[in-house]
Design a protein around this motif. Sequence first.
Motif, PDB file in Angstrom:
ATOM      1  N   ALA A 179       0.787  -1.113  -0.036  1.00  0.00           N
ATOM      2  CA  ALA A 179       0.342   0.209  -0.409  1.00  0.00           C
ATOM      3  C   ALA A 179       1.156   1.321  -0.305  1.00  0.00           C
ATOM      4  CB  ALA A 179      -1.263  -0.534   1.569  1.00  0.00           C
ATOM      5  N   PRO A 180       1.258   1.077   0.094  1.00  0.00           N
ATOM      6  CA  PRO A 180       2.597   2.520   0.475  1.00  0.00           C
ATOM      7  C   PRO A 180       3.604   2.604  -0.689  1.00  0.00           C
ATOM      8  CG  PRO A 180       2.872   0.972   2.866  1.00  0.00           C
ATOM      9  CD  PRO A 180       2.353   0.451   1.883  1.00  0.00           C
ATOM     10  N   ARG A 181       3.130   1.682  -1.137  1.00  0.00           N
ATOM     11  CA  ARG A 181       4.126   1.864  -2.152  1.00  0.00           C
ATOM     12  C   ARG A 181       3.458   1.747  -3.728  1.00  0.00           C
ATOM     13  NH1 ARG A 181       8.016  -3.344  -0.289  1.00  0.00           N
ATOM     14  NH2 ARG A 181       8.546  -2.361   1.362  1.00  0.00           N
ATOM     15  N   ASN A 182       2.552   1.450  -3.304  1.00  0.00           N
ATOM     16  CA  ASN A 182       1.747   1.129  -4.866  1.00  0.00           C
ATOM     17  C   ASN A 182       0.416   2.278  -4.816  1.00  0.00           C
ATOM     18  OD1 ASN A 182       0.222   1.024  -7.272  1.00  0.00           O
ATOM     19  ND2 ASN A 182      -0.209  -1.391  -6.375  1.00  0.00           N
ATOM     20  N   MET A 185      -3.103   1.682  -4.259  1.00  0.00           N
ATOM     21  CA  MET A 185      -3.521   0.655  -2.768  1.00  0.00           C
ATOM     22  C   MET A 185      -3.597   2.039  -1.570  1.00  0.00           C
ATOM     23  SD  MET A 185      -1.627  -2.591  -3.579  1.00  0.00           S
ATOM     24  CE  MET A 185      -1.715  -2.808  -1.803  1.00  0.00           C
ATOM     25  N   SER A 186      -3.168   3.312  -2.506  1.00  0.00           N
ATOM     26  CA  SER A 186      -3.151   4.481  -0.992  1.00  0.00           C
ATOM     27  C   SER A 186      -4.330   4.384  -0.177  1.00  0.00           C
ATOM     28  CB  SER A 186      -2.545   6.007  -2.326  1.00  0.00           C
ATOM     29  OG  SER A 186      -4.074   5.933  -2.565  1.00  0.00           O
ATOM     30  N   GLY A 187      -5.334   3.953  -0.576  1.00  0.00           N
ATOM     31  CA  GLY A 187      -6.223   4.531   0.493  1.00  0.00           C
ATOM     32  C   GLY A 187      -6.825   2.982   1.100  1.00  0.00           C
ATOM     33  N   LEU A 188      -5.757   2.279   0.858  1.00  0.00           N
ATOM     34  CA  LEU A 188      -5.540   1.035   2.408  1.00  0.00           C
ATOM     35  C   LEU A 188      -4.136   0.957   3.273  1.00  0.00           C
ATOM     36  CD1 LEU A 188      -6.266  -2.326  -0.473  1.00  0.00           C
ATOM     37  CD2 LEU A 188      -7.588  -1.151   1.420  1.00  0.00           C
ATOM     38  N   ILE A 189      -3.655   2.471   2.834  1.00  0.00           N
ATOM     39  CA  ILE A 189      -2.576   2.800   3.989  1.00  0.00           C
ATOM     40  C   ILE A 189      -2.613   2.304   5.234  1.00  0.00           C
ATOM     41  CG2 ILE A 189      -1.364   4.615   4.526  1.00  0.00           C
ATOM     42  CD1 ILE A 189      -0.530   5.551   1.649  1.00  0.00           C
ATOM     43  N   PRO A 190      -3.578   3.442   5.665  1.00  0.00           N
ATOM     44  CA  PRO A 190      -4.094   2.808   7.285  1.00  0.00           C
ATOM     45  C   PRO A 190      -4.602   1.517   7.203  1.00  0.00           C
ATOM     46  CG  PRO A 190      -6.154   4.114   6.153  1.00  0.00           C
ATOM     47  CD  PRO A 190      -5.262   4.311   4.833  1.00  0.00           C
ATOM     48  N   LEU A 191      -5.237   0.262   6.697  1.00  0.00           N
ATOM     49  CA  LEU A 191      -5.593  -0.877   7.189  1.00  0.00           C
ATOM     50  C   LEU A 191      -4.423  -1.249   7.042  1.00  0.00           C
ATOM     51  CD1 LEU A 191      -8.787  -1.854   4.722  1.00  0.00           C
ATOM     52  CD2 LEU A 191      -8.753  -1.521   6.972  1.00  0.00           C
ATOM     53  N   TYR A 192      -3.489  -0.934   6.291  1.00  0.00           N
ATOM     54  CA  TYR A 192      -1.547  -1.944   5.684  1.00  0.00           C
ATOM     55  C   TYR A 192      -1.404  -0.948   7.492  1.00  0.00           C
ATOM     56  CZ  TYR A 192       3.055  -0.857   5.993  1.00  0.00           C
ATOM     57  OH  TYR A 192       4.547  -1.006   6.418  1.00  0.00           O
ATOM     58  N   GLU A 193      -1.651  -0.044   8.009  1.00  0.00           N
ATOM     59  CA  GLU A 193      -0.181   0.304   9.168  1.00  0.00           C
ATOM     60  C   GLU A 193      -1.278  -0.495  10.840  1.00  0.00           C
ATOM     61  OE1 GLU A 193      -1.717   4.722   9.075  1.00  0.00           O
ATOM     62  OE2 GLU A 193       0.671   4.995   7.894  1.00  0.00           O
ATOM     63  N   ALA A 194      -2.706  -0.387  10.965  1.00  0.00           N
ATOM     64  CA  ALA A 194      -3.740  -1.182  11.860  1.00  0.00           C
ATOM     65  C   ALA A 194      -2.908  -2.844  11.261  1.00  0.00           C
ATOM     66  CB  ALA A 194      -4.902  -1.067  11.073  1.00  0.00           C
TER      67      ALA A 194
END
Length: 216
Positions: A179-182, A185-194
């Motif tokens: 998510a942080p690289r693509n 997928m930027s909208g999924l960054i909060p889910l990635y961080e969680a």
Amino acid sequence: MVTLLHIDSSVFPDAASSSRSVADAFRRTWEEQHPSGRVIYRDLAADPVPHITADAHTAGFAAPTEHTPEQSAAFTARVQLIEELEQADAVLIGAPMYNYSIPSTLKAWLDNVIMLGRTTGEAPSAQGTPVTVIASRGGAYGPGTPREGYDFVQNYLEAVLKGSLGLDVDFIVPELTMAPRNPVMSGLIPLYEASRERAIRDATTKAKELAERLAA
């Protein structure tokens, strides 16, 4: 002395790798609980083990006195990896998903340590050893996701580590790591961080639980 075998296989260094970051949280907690313990560390990306060869494979089915010089050299390297596994009280493996499966370097390590009649068979030599696998993945592969069924990391490692080697396997899965690289997928960054934070908490908890179990 309590011994941890720590295997990393991500091609990315340190904080750039989710599997390494979560594994580091486990290892730091482990070392806090076992300040006088021993850690056997292998970074398979920086120092890959040889892929299995015919000499290394066939040597496992022949008596040492019958080994050719080539078999003897290959077998010695293989036995070192096997002994590291056998000496471990616990194992920590960083296994990021690359193209739906594990890195080839980790597959090479597994091919070397799986030996019929020693580490696998009727009485696996490391049977029951607890293994924590940090199975990071760039997307989401759980039930109901578009790529459900494309995860060939957990099912493969479950079959090999538990089914063949007889190890006690537990998975920690940080996901959406791309998510942080693509940008898509930027909208999924909060889910990635969680997911990452949860994985780090789980790794810390697991390390403490294992430390208590081994001290009992």
